[in-house]
Design an enzyme around this catalytic site. Sequence first.
Site, mmCIF file in Angstrom:
data_model
loop_
_atom_site.group_PDB
_atom_site.id
_atom_site.type_symbol
_atom_site.label_atom_id
_atom_site.label_comp_id
_atom_site.label_asym_id
_atom_site.label_seq_id
_atom_site.Cartn_x
_atom_site.Cartn_y
_atom_site.Cartn_z
ATOM 1 N N CYS A 1 0.872 -1.284 -0.199
ATOM 2 C CA CYS A 1 0.046 -0.063 0.053
ATOM 3 C C CYS A 1 0.901 1.361 0.034
ATOM 4 C CB CYS A 1 -0.946 -0.068 1.235
ATOM 5 S SG CYS A 1 -1.883 -1.290 1.204
ATOM 6 N N HIS B 1 -3.501 7.033 2.819
ATOM 7 C CA HIS B 1 -3.958 5.836 2.420
ATOM 8 C C HIS B 1 -5.286 5.709 2.744
ATOM 9 C CE1 HIS B 1 -4.274 2.097 1.223
ATOM 10 N NE2 HIS B 1 -3.831 1.551 2.467
ATOM 11 N N ASN C 1 -10.588 0.558 -0.072
ATOM 12 C CA ASN C 1 -8.994 0.433 0.053
ATOM 13 C C ASN C 1 -8.266 0.092 -1.430
ATOM 14 O OD1 ASN C 1 -6.243 -0.253 0.387
ATOM 15 N ND2 ASN C 1 -6.407 -0.788 2.632
#
Length: 317
Positions: A110, A244, A274
């Site tokens: 990520c 994020h 996500n």
Amino acid sequence: MSFRIMGTGFYVPDKVITNDDLSKMVDTSDEWIMQRVGVRERRVSVDMTASDMAAAAAEKALASSGLSADKLDMIIAASISSNDLCPTVAGYVQMKIGASCPSFDVNSACSGFIFALDTAVSFMERGCAENILVIGAERLSKIVDWTDRSTCVIFGDGAGAFVISKGDGYLSSKLYTAGGNDIIEIPNYAGESPFYNGIKLPPYIFMQGQETFKFAVNKIVSDIKEVTEKAGLSIDDIDYIVPHQANVRIIDYASKRLKVPKEKFYVNIHKYGNTSSASVPIAFSELAESGRLKRGDIVAMCAFGGGLSSAACIIKY
Ligand code: UT7
């Protein structure tokens, strides 16, 4: 030497999967997902690979930068869900947009997009590149176990891209890894070697949610403090934080601990879930497209996740 963001763009697939859709597939509810994660719906690719979405985002970023593909000196893409390990996502993008520069992928889960941005800066500092296309692209629906309610409600597909050129807008950065930590694990294809006697795991995302949550909250706070200080700024100088998009509760904690009002955090997790390495460039591009971001604004970006890894940077837009 650093860079200036010349253009941004993002692409998400058309297919919307709502929480109510998921409630028909696993034992979950819109109420639980909204309260515990903050996702209302996510986009899922029906027929596009991560590379296809990367190229679509790249075309938009190029259009907004005013640069043509032949002006690019390098393409760097971050992804954990490409169809092929080879050719790379960046290589497919190069072909699709008609560029002729070197291209390669980085993987830091990520945090990958900010790792890729920082890598791009190094090439600029060495005088190897003036214009670089940096992309985060994911088709996480490919590696989600759609029978596992603890992960399938969280993730989504999409891609975001920046075109950056030499300039003075990259004020500070920080990269971090606690290598080999498997509280988030995505096993690769184990292969069919007749000589391999080890464990073969299905290639799905496994995540110990609460452990990851603690890591995420601690890192988002400490990384933003560190890059702000490194840039010689105070927290109040930051106009926007683009974090994020992992869990809206992580962003709420960060807002309280950093004493930064929630309005300064750009949040779109409710729409896209996500999207791992794509989440920061998608969020940034959407913020830029909204017209709220002005040239000269100070923006902090931060990400965290598998590896374990985290990354943050401060840019002047
Ligand atoms: O992008 C990489 C970085 N990722 C992150 O930062 C993610 C960080 N972690 C999280 O966001 C959260 O930990 C999750 C969203 C993954 C999970 O939320 P949680 O509040 O930590 O839930 P939990 O795992 O502690 O589970 C609480 C309960 C459990 O039931 P019991 O044991 O209390 O009966 C779970 O089985 O919630 C249950 N549960 C669900 N219930 C309804 C787990 N998933 C679901 C679901 N629907 N989808």
